[in-house]
Design an enzyme around this catalytic site. Structure first.
Site, PDB file in Angstrom:
ATOM      1  N   GLY A  55       0.837  -1.200   0.000  1.00 51.73           N
ATOM      2  CA  GLY A  55       0.000   0.000   0.000  1.00 51.73           C
ATOM      3  C   GLY A  55       0.865   1.239   0.000  1.00 51.73           C
ATOM      4  O   GLY A  55       2.076   1.162  -0.199  1.00 51.73           O
ATOM      5  N   THR A  56       0.216   2.371   0.220  1.00 48.39           N
ATOM      6  CA  THR A  56       0.939   3.642   0.232  1.00 48.39           C
ATOM      7  C   THR A  56       1.865   3.729   1.432  1.00 48.39           C
ATOM      8  O   THR A  56       2.907   4.360   1.379  1.00 48.39           O
ATOM      9  CB  THR A  56      -0.074   4.799   0.328  1.00 48.39           C
ATOM     10  OG1 THR A  56      -1.210   4.453  -0.467  1.00 48.39           O
ATOM     11  CG2 THR A  56       0.522   6.087  -0.174  1.00 48.39           C
ATOM     12  N   PHE A  57       1.451   3.096   2.504  1.00 46.48           N
ATOM     13  CA  PHE A  57       2.176   3.304   3.743  1.00 46.48           C
ATOM     14  C   PHE A  57       2.939   2.087   4.243  1.00 46.48           C
ATOM     15  O   PHE A  57       3.599   2.152   5.257  1.00 46.48           O
ATOM     16  CB  PHE A  57       1.198   3.772   4.835  1.00 46.48           C
ATOM     17  CG  PHE A  57       0.462   5.028   4.446  1.00 46.48           C
ATOM     18  CD1 PHE A  57       1.118   6.247   4.449  1.00 46.48           C
ATOM     19  CD2 PHE A  57      -0.863   4.982   4.045  1.00 46.48           C
ATOM     20  CE1 PHE A  57       0.452   7.406   4.081  1.00 46.48           C
ATOM     21  CE2 PHE A  57      -1.530   6.138   3.674  1.00 46.48           C
ATOM     22  CZ  PHE A  57      -0.870   7.349   3.690  1.00 46.48           C
ATOM     23  N   SER A  58       2.806   0.990   3.547  1.00 46.72           N
ATOM     24  CA  SER A  58       3.511  -0.203   4.000  1.00 46.72           C
ATOM     25  C   SER A  58       3.598  -1.253   2.907  1.00 46.72           C
ATOM     26  O   SER A  58       2.878  -1.193   1.906  1.00 46.72           O
ATOM     27  CB  SER A  58       2.781  -0.819   5.194  1.00 46.72           C
ATOM     28  OG  SER A  58       1.653  -1.544   4.747  1.00 46.72           O
ATOM     29  N   LYS A  78       4.735  -6.635   8.406  1.00 46.34           N
ATOM     30  CA  LYS A  78       4.334  -5.348   7.829  1.00 46.34           C
ATOM     31  C   LYS A  78       5.469  -4.341   7.998  1.00 46.34           C
ATOM     32  O   LYS A  78       5.768  -3.901   9.110  1.00 46.34           O
ATOM     33  CB  LYS A  78       3.050  -4.848   8.516  1.00 46.34           C
ATOM     34  CG  LYS A  78       2.565  -3.505   7.982  1.00 46.34           C
ATOM     35  CD  LYS A  78       1.159  -3.179   8.476  1.00 46.34           C
ATOM     36  CE  LYS A  78       0.702  -1.801   7.999  1.00 46.34           C
ATOM     37  NZ  LYS A  78      -0.686  -1.517   8.311  1.00 46.34           N
ATOM     38  N   ASP A 165     -10.577   3.381   8.339  1.00 46.55           N
ATOM     39  CA  ASP A 165     -10.309   2.862   6.992  1.00 46.55           C
ATOM     40  C   ASP A 165     -10.942   1.485   6.822  1.00 46.55           C
ATOM     41  O   ASP A 165     -10.304   0.541   6.346  1.00 46.55           O
ATOM     42  CB  ASP A 165      -8.786   2.826   6.754  1.00 46.55           C
ATOM     43  CG  ASP A 165      -8.438   2.766   5.264  1.00 46.55           C
ATOM     44  OD1 ASP A 165      -9.332   3.012   4.424  1.00 46.55           O
ATOM     45  OD2 ASP A 165      -7.278   2.463   4.940  1.00 46.55           O
TER      46      ASP A 165
END
Ligand code: ADP
Ligand code: MG
Ligand code: ZN
Length: 528
Positions: A55-58, A78, A165
């Site tokens: 994803g964008t963050f991980s 993660k 989310d």
């Protein structure tokens, strides 16, 4: 801990990169190498074999470890992007450690860190993506899925955690074992009385908004009152910028604030008394006056995915609570009942709000927004739709007389995506939307379709696992087969309770929206 991977001298597993399955692409191999280099301790414990999420963050990897008792266990690793804010990371971990490991919420086993690289180690849960199985889900599976999602929500809400989310990608579902797990607290926030200490600290991370138009700020950012007496309040929806969380997930991106729904409200005390005399003259018109142009933007959390955002999030209501997760659960239920995923796919908040109005009614949306201090303008009235009719039509279970279902296709002259909102900047007209609202693939592409064709097309739109093609005589059998399969899966007898629950989850007003705890008591679940 019984399942602790061996992470000291007792470590048995050696990193064995040469023996990874050949299906792993070269890119993934490189990413795994990079991860081993960034966090070398991992190699002592895990054999990382694949990347399972990005994803964008991980990025999330699959790792195998040998346990003290000799068993091999799989873990999800993660790896958070190195620019994640330390408090943000700590808060995500705290959510997992305090609330996780039960009630359909993912637990955490370990956390590794080297410098700014953090890896959260969770038990690996095999799961299927909703997009892959939506066409073959039975009604009973959908009922259980929502029940278990609500259980997870009730649990985290009890801790004062707002997930922010909620969407199928963050609620893992294993069809075979009938297991469920809520993941990804990377955007979570705390309620006023949250039990997660670090979520309290996140409020301090909020960015100071910068003036949008570089002019004086005329109003303060006092939260709008959450209840009645809102007649004098006016909201101007301006085209939002990036969809980013103000409680920054990335702390290197300080200049990127969310752009704004700006409000003016009788309850907002102007910063300087001189401004009290300034009367705005654009209230409920389709213009934005200079006074409003120079107002300070209102800052409110907007994290999440546009299609799952609640109306109060889309309109930047500053007082947001656990009800926003319940709305998202409603969108998921709508998606599963109609067999369309994603249901709402909007490129920005305004389009998302328009799509909500298409289903829930514009008058109702405007009315609800009023209760939380926002005025929404919509140039055309969109009637509220009957949820059963809508879902059955989208499933292709009932013919779709044009007068029954409001057209959902963007691009046509009077389709919802082209409605005038009071917006500043680009008009959303003809902006592409996807999902249920997207243009149809069968031929005409972006060309607007005549109204009379729209709902017929809706009912025949492709749906994962089941293509409706009754306009082609040769394929009529497949449609019949499809319907028979659908009936076998219980779609011919969806009880009214399902649509009643859906209606309550998708209550436009967060103050009256059903809570997760109440929803679990709903008649739809009486046997569970
Ligand atoms: P992000 O913040 O990048 O969205 P998530 O925590 O949602 O990170 O993880 C991304 C994806 O990785 C998930 O959608 C899921 O497919 C997979 N994933 C995450 N945690 C696990 C887990 N414990 N077991 C199996 N898969 C997982
Ligand atoms: Mg996620
Ligand atoms: Zn004005």
């Amino acid at each position: 801990m019984e399942l602790s991977p061996v992470c000291t001298e007792e470590c048995v597993i050696k990193s064995d990169r040469g023996h990874r399955k050949s299906k792993v692409s070269r890119d993934v191999e490189i990413d795994i190498e990079v991860l081993y280099k960034a966090v070398p301790q991992l190699a002592k414990v895990f054999r990382i074999t694949d990347k399972i999420g990005e994803g964008t963050f991980s990025s999330v990897y699959l790792g195998e470890a040998q346990m003290r008792d000799g068993r091999r266990e799989m873990f999800a690793l993660k790896h958070l992007i190195p620019t994640s804010h330390p408090t943000r990371i700590a808060a995500e971990l705290q959510c997992l450690t305090v609330a996780g490991g039960r009630e359909n919420v993912m637990g955490v086993m370990y956390c590794f860190r080297k410098e700014d690289h953090v890896v959260i180690v969770m038990p690996y849960m095999e799961h299927q993506a909703i997009v892959d199985i939506i066409g073959s889900l039975s009604f009973e599976e959908v009922r259980l899925y929502i029940y278990h999602l609500l259980k997870a929500l009730r649990h985290i809400h009890q801790f004062g955690i707002i997930h922010r989310d909620i969407k199928p990608n963050n609620f893992l579902y294993n069809r075979n074992t009938k297991t469920y797990a809520l993941v990804d607290f990377g955007l979570a926030q705390g309620t006023a009385d949250t039990q997660i200490e670090l979520l309290k600290d996140l409020t301090g991370l909020r960015k100071v908004p910068r003036p949008v138009f570089g002019e004086r700020n005329l109003n303060s950012c006092t939260p709008a009152p959450s209840t009645t007496k809102q007649a004098a309040i006016k909201t101007e929806l301006v085209k939002p910028g990036r969809t980013e969380d103000p409680v920054s997930r990335r702390y290197s991106s300080a200049s990127r604030g969310p752009l704004p729904v700006r409000t003016q409200s009788s309850s907002q005390k102007p910063q300087r008394s001189v401004h009290q005399s300034l009367t705005c003259n654009c209230h409920l018109t389709d213009r934005v006056c200079n006074i409003c142009m120079s107002r300070k933007q209102q800052v409110a959390p907007r994290a999440g995915t546009p299609g799952f955002r609640a109306p109060e999030v889309l309109t930047k209501c500053p007082n947001q609570g656990t009800a926003i997760d319940v709305w998202s659960a409603g969108v998921i239920l709508l998606s599963l009942l109609s067999g369309r995923y994603p249901f709402f796919k909007a490129s920005d908040d305004l389009i998302a709000l328009t799509q909500i109005m298409t289903i829930r009614g514009s008058r109702e949306t405007i009315q609800a927004a009023k209760t939380f201090g926002k005025a929404v303008l919509c140039s055309r009235e969109l009637p509220r739709q009957d949820l059963r009719t809508l879902c059955e039509t989208l499933r292709g279970r009932r013919p779709s007389p044009d007068d029954e279902v409001t057209p959902l296709i963007e691009g046509s002259k009077d389709s919802p995506a082209t409605m005038d909102h009071k917006i500043q900047g680009d008009s959303p007209t003809h902006r592409p939307t996807e999902g249920t609202f997207k243009k149809h693939k069968d031929g005409a592409g972006e060309t607007p379709r005549p109204l009379s064709n729209r709902t017929r097309l809706l009912a025949h739109q492709d749906r994962s696992g089941c293509t409706k093609t009754s306009t082609h005589p040769a394929k009529q059998t497949s449609e019949t087969d499809c319907m028979v399969q659908d009936d076998e899966r219980g779609w011919d007898k969806v009880p009214d309770e399902a649509y009643d629950l859906l209606d309550r989850l998708l209550d436009l007003n967060p103050a009256t929206r059903i809570t997760a705890a109440q929803a679990l008591q709903h008649p739809l679940f009486k046997d569970l």
